[in-house]
Every structure is written in structure tokens, then in C-alpha cells.
Scaffold this motif. Structure first.
Motif, mmCIF file in Angstrom:
data_model
loop_
_atom_site.group_PDB
_atom_site.id
_atom_site.type_symbol
_atom_site.label_atom_id
_atom_site.label_comp_id
_atom_site.label_asym_id
_atom_site.label_seq_id
_atom_site.Cartn_x
_atom_site.Cartn_y
_atom_site.Cartn_z
ATOM 1 N N TYR A 41 -0.012 6.286 -3.507
ATOM 2 C CA TYR A 41 -0.413 7.228 -2.452
ATOM 3 C C TYR A 41 0.520 7.144 -1.247
ATOM 4 O O TYR A 41 0.730 8.146 -0.553
ATOM 5 C CB TYR A 41 -1.876 6.986 -2.050
ATOM 6 C CG TYR A 41 -2.831 7.304 -3.181
ATOM 7 C CD1 TYR A 41 -3.240 8.617 -3.394
ATOM 8 C CD2 TYR A 41 -3.266 6.319 -4.052
ATOM 9 C CE1 TYR A 41 -4.086 8.932 -4.448
ATOM 10 C CE2 TYR A 41 -4.097 6.623 -5.114
ATOM 11 C CZ TYR A 41 -4.503 7.932 -5.308
ATOM 12 O OH TYR A 41 -5.322 8.242 -6.368
ATOM 13 N N ALA A 42 1.074 5.958 -1.016
ATOM 14 C CA ALA A 42 2.057 5.807 0.062
ATOM 15 C C ALA A 42 3.384 6.439 -0.327
ATOM 16 O O ALA A 42 4.103 6.964 0.530
ATOM 17 C CB ALA A 42 2.253 4.331 0.390
ATOM 18 N N VAL A 43 3.706 6.399 -1.607
ATOM 19 C CA VAL A 43 4.917 7.062 -2.094
ATOM 20 C C VAL A 43 4.755 8.573 -1.951
ATOM 21 O O VAL A 43 5.689 9.286 -1.550
ATOM 22 C CB VAL A 43 5.195 6.684 -3.561
ATOM 23 C CG1 VAL A 43 6.447 7.378 -4.080
ATOM 24 C CG2 VAL A 43 5.335 5.170 -3.712
ATOM 25 N N LYS A 141 -7.854 5.583 2.299
ATOM 26 C CA LYS A 141 -8.246 6.833 2.963
ATOM 27 C C LYS A 141 -7.752 6.849 4.410
ATOM 28 O O LYS A 141 -7.219 7.859 4.884
ATOM 29 C CB LYS A 141 -9.766 7.005 2.933
ATOM 30 C CG LYS A 141 -10.356 7.285 1.562
ATOM 31 C CD LYS A 141 -11.855 7.541 1.684
ATOM 32 C CE LYS A 141 -12.476 7.855 0.338
ATOM 33 N NZ LYS A 141 -13.903 8.216 0.466
ATOM 34 N N ASN A 142 -7.933 5.732 5.117
ATOM 35 C CA ASN A 142 -7.493 5.643 6.511
ATOM 36 C C ASN A 142 -5.977 5.795 6.619
ATOM 37 O O ASN A 142 -5.470 6.435 7.551
ATOM 38 C CB ASN A 142 -7.908 4.296 7.114
ATOM 39 C CG ASN A 142 -9.419 4.148 7.233
ATOM 40 O OD1 ASN A 142 -10.155 5.131 7.160
ATOM 41 N ND2 ASN A 142 -9.881 2.922 7.399
ATOM 42 N N PHE A 143 -5.282 5.202 5.686
ATOM 43 C CA PHE A 143 -3.822 5.281 5.644
ATOM 44 C C PHE A 143 -3.373 6.740 5.500
ATOM 45 O O PHE A 143 -2.520 7.225 6.262
ATOM 46 C CB PHE A 143 -3.325 4.441 4.455
ATOM 47 C CG PHE A 143 -1.837 4.449 4.258
ATOM 48 C CD1 PHE A 143 -1.030 3.527 4.902
ATOM 49 C CD2 PHE A 143 -1.236 5.372 3.418
ATOM 50 C CE1 PHE A 143 0.349 3.521 4.716
ATOM 51 C CE2 PHE A 143 0.134 5.381 3.225
ATOM 52 C CZ PHE A 143 0.928 4.460 3.882
ATOM 53 N N LEU A 144 -3.956 7.436 4.535
ATOM 54 C CA LEU A 144 -3.590 8.837 4.300
ATOM 55 C C LEU A 144 -4.012 9.723 5.466
ATOM 56 O O LEU A 144 -3.251 10.615 5.889
ATOM 57 C CB LEU A 144 -4.241 9.338 3.009
ATOM 58 C CG LEU A 144 -3.723 8.731 1.706
ATOM 59 C CD1 LEU A 144 -4.620 9.129 0.536
ATOM 60 C CD2 LEU A 144 -2.288 9.177 1.435
ATOM 61 N N ARG A 149 -2.824 13.280 10.081
ATOM 62 C CA ARG A 149 -3.154 13.569 11.488
ATOM 63 C C ARG A 149 -1.863 13.651 12.315
ATOM 64 O O ARG A 149 -1.728 14.510 13.182
ATOM 65 C CB ARG A 149 -4.080 12.491 12.066
ATOM 66 C CG ARG A 149 -5.445 12.401 11.426
ATOM 67 C CD ARG A 149 -6.328 13.588 11.690
ATOM 68 N NE ARG A 149 -7.572 13.482 10.920
ATOM 69 C CZ ARG A 149 -8.439 14.479 10.762
ATOM 70 N NH1 ARG A 149 -8.220 15.654 11.339
ATOM 71 N NH2 ARG A 149 -9.530 14.316 10.047
ATOM 72 N N VAL A 150 -0.947 12.728 12.052
ATOM 73 C CA VAL A 150 0.338 12.754 12.759
ATOM 74 C C VAL A 150 1.092 14.041 12.418
ATOM 75 O O VAL A 150 1.654 14.701 13.301
ATOM 76 C CB VAL A 150 1.190 11.511 12.396
ATOM 77 C CG1 VAL A 150 2.596 11.633 12.972
ATOM 78 C CG2 VAL A 150 0.524 10.243 12.930
ATOM 79 N N ILE A 236 3.365 1.272 15.746
ATOM 80 C CA ILE A 236 2.421 0.159 15.606
ATOM 81 C C ILE A 236 1.225 0.576 14.760
ATOM 82 O O ILE A 236 0.786 -0.153 13.859
ATOM 83 C CB ILE A 236 1.978 -0.351 16.992
ATOM 84 C CG1 ILE A 236 3.144 -1.075 17.679
ATOM 85 C CG2 ILE A 236 0.765 -1.277 16.877
ATOM 86 C CD1 ILE A 236 2.883 -1.445 19.125
ATOM 87 N N MET A 237 0.700 1.779 15.023
ATOM 88 C CA MET A 237 -0.446 2.258 14.250
ATOM 89 C C MET A 237 -0.086 2.447 12.785
ATOM 90 O O MET A 237 -0.869 2.109 11.886
ATOM 91 C CB MET A 237 -0.957 3.571 14.851
ATOM 92 C CG MET A 237 -1.645 3.411 16.188
ATOM 93 S SD MET A 237 -2.230 4.991 16.873
ATOM 94 C CE MET A 237 -3.518 5.395 15.688
ATOM 95 N N ALA A 238 1.115 2.975 12.525
ATOM 96 C CA ALA A 238 1.554 3.187 11.144
ATOM 97 C C ALA A 238 1.650 1.861 10.399
ATOM 98 O O ALA A 238 1.241 1.754 9.232
ATOM 99 C CB ALA A 238 2.903 3.905 11.130
ATOM 100 N N LEU A 239 2.163 0.850 11.077
ATOM 101 C CA LEU A 239 2.283 -0.469 10.458
ATOM 102 C C LEU A 239 0.911 -1.090 10.227
ATOM 103 O O LEU A 239 0.681 -1.747 9.198
ATOM 104 C CB LEU A 239 3.148 -1.381 11.325
ATOM 105 C CG LEU A 239 4.631 -1.022 11.381
ATOM 106 C CD1 LEU A 239 5.345 -1.866 12.419
ATOM 107 C CD2 LEU A 239 5.281 -1.198 10.018
ATOM 108 N N GLU A 240 0.006 -0.878 11.154
ATOM 109 C CA GLU A 240 -1.346 -1.418 10.976
ATOM 110 C C GLU A 240 -2.054 -0.745 9.803
ATOM 111 O O GLU A 240 -2.798 -1.403 9.053
ATOM 112 C CB GLU A 240 -2.145 -1.259 12.272
ATOM 113 C CG GLU A 240 -1.676 -2.231 13.362
ATOM 114 C CD GLU A 240 -2.356 -2.022 14.699
ATOM 115 O OE1 GLU A 240 -3.027 -0.978 14.879
ATOM 116 O OE2 GLU A 240 -2.214 -2.903 15.576
ATOM 117 N N LYS A 241 -1.825 0.545 9.624
ATOM 118 C CA LYS A 241 -2.391 1.241 8.464
ATOM 119 C C LYS A 241 -1.772 0.729 7.172
ATOM 120 O O LYS A 241 -2.450 0.613 6.148
ATOM 121 C CB LYS A 241 -2.186 2.757 8.580
ATOM 122 C CG LYS A 241 -2.858 3.404 9.779
ATOM 123 C CD LYS A 241 -4.362 3.211 9.774
ATOM 124 C CE LYS A 241 -5.000 3.886 10.985
ATOM 125 N NZ LYS A 241 -6.445 3.584 11.095
#
Length: 260
Positions: A41-43, A141-144, A149-150, A236-241
């Protein structure tokens, strides 16, 4: 603010990712399948970040007009070319997402849930509804949701931040660690397509796409201090996700071991 300062600010999250215990948990072929079936899903959503940047920084409509910044236009088009139509191990042209899915199938990982998720996006015409309706781990789900949103906000420097510091800048080191684990734990399993995919990413991102993405951030932010602050926050938020994604995969692997 500068790229160097951003890198200093995000160092704790980067170290947390690079030292994550997940890498040591991928010990069996079932663990590998679990990893691939979640990481895919990250790919996939990475391609949406990329295409959002292309839409913002180049002209993708008709009639054609030259976009504002020729340098960022060149940078993003160069990255799109490789990510969307790279050479596969057997000399065909595929996107890196398609290469990843092909490698998943080749080593026995399941793509049914992924295909159902993508079909639901088509059916609902709304990626946020599809994410909510999916059976994915909440962290995935939070990651996606964060990614889209961005993208939906439509600010190119923020999309570039998620793309660069949340993804491209990390990929060479992260995937090197994963490759070491694969080669150590599965010496008799044919993972040639998967290893080719990871090695291709390491080659492109370390030598070409990483530096290009950094240059793109510089071009987009210039001397605008607010944009640099936005880049820091989004990075920072992207890395935390991403850490949350890694936590989810580790949890799923551990749960599967307990059930076995």
C-alpha cells in the motif's frame, strides 16, 4: 531553513525507522508474505504522491502551456519516467508498483485484498471511503489517509515533503536493511524479482531520485520561511505514519506466529 536543517529535525524519526525491530521479525516465507501484503500500500500510494506532483509542477492538460518552473518540471518528469515505466528483470516496461505486485505473485504472496481495495476505489470513486471500508490495520488506514489528505490540500511543497522525506530519502537505507534480511533468511527461495525491485530502488533513489527530490524541495520553498516550516511539519508526520505502518506489520507478523 535548509535541507540540512530539515534532516536534523527529522533525525529521531529516521533513526526509529532504520532501527525498527520489524527487520528482524521477517524470518519465514509467511512473514515475508505478511510484510509484502501490507507494505504494497505504501508502494501504491507513493505513485499518487508522484502523480500529484506531476499534475502540479508540469502541464498535463490541453491546450499545453509551459509550467512556471522549468527546473522542477524537469526533476519531476525524470522521476515519473523511471517510476512509471522502468525496465523489469526480464526487459519489459512496468511501473514500480506493477513490478512489486508481480514480485509478490512470483513468491506466493496474496494480492486478493489489494485488488479488492483498488476496485472499491473505482466503485466508490472516493479513496477516503475505500480506505475506511477496507479491512486494513488501522495504522495502514491512517498511513493512506494522511497521504491523500496531503494530496487533497493541493500544496505542492507539502506533497513534495511527504514524497521526499517520508519516502525517497529513506528508501535506500530502509530497503538495504530489508534486503539483508531476505538474503539471510530465504537463501533457497527464488526472490529474484523482489530483490531486483529493491535493488533498483536503492540504485535510483540513492544516485538520482533522492538528490533530485531534495533539489525540488529547494526550488519549491526558496526563501519562504512558512513553506520550510510546512515541510518540516509534514515530513515529521509522514515519518510517524511510516513508523505506524512498520508497527502494524510487526504486530501482524507476531499475531500470525501466535496463531500458528
Amino acid at each position: 531553513m535548509t535541507i540540512l536543517e530539515i534532516n536534523t529535525k527529522i533525525q529521531p524519526q529516521k533513526q526509529q525507522l532504520l532501527q525498527h525491530p520489524l527487520y528482524e521479525k521477517v524470518k519465514t516465507i509467511d512473514d515475508l508474505h505478511q510484510f509484502l501484503e501490507s507494505h504494497v500500500y505504501a508502494v501504491w500510494d507513493f505513485m499518487s504522491l508522484l502523480k500529484a506532483l506531476q499534475r502540479q509542477l508540469t502541464c498535463t492538460s490541453t491546450p499545453w502551456f509551459a509550467s512556471a518552473n522549468p527546473e522542477t518540471r524537469y526533476l519531476i518528469n525524470e522521476i515519473v519516467l523511471a517510476e512509471e515505466s522502468d525496465l523489469t528483470l526480464d526487459g519489459k516496461r512496468l511501473s514500480h508498483f506493477e513490478m512489486y505486485v508481480d514480485a509478490m505473485k512470483d513468491c506466493g504472496a496474496n494480492t486478493i485484498e489489494l485488488n479488492a481495495f483498488l476496485q472499491n476505489i473505482v466503485d466508490t470513486k472516493n479513496v477516503f471511503i475505500a480506505i475506511k471500508q477496507s479491512n486494513l490495520h488501522q495504522n495502514i488506514k491512517n498511513f493512506l489517509d494522511f497521504t491523500f489528505r496531503v494530496i487533497e490540500e493541493g500544496k505542492s511543497h507539502k506533497i513534495a515533503a511527504a514524497f521526499t522525506f517520508g519516502r525517497e530519502d529513506l528508501i535506500p537505507n530502509m530497503f538495504t536493511e530489508i534486503l539483508k534480511s531476505f538474503q539471510q533468511n530465504f537463501p533457497e527461495t527464488d526472490l529474484s524479482k523482489l530483490i531486483y525491485y529493491f535493488e533498483r530502488h536503492i540504485e535510483l533513489d540513492a544516485d538520482e531520485h533522492g538528490p533530485m527530490a531534495m533539489q525540488m524541495i529547494n526550488e519549491l520553498c526558496g526563501n519562504d520561511s512558512q513553506k520550510w516550516r510546512d515541510v518540516e511539519e509534514v515530513s515529521i508526520m509522514a515519518l510517524e505514519k511510516r513508523i505506524g505502518l512498520w508497527d502494524a506489520i510487526e504486530e501482524q507478523i507476531e499475531n500470525a506466529v501466535e496463531l500458528a
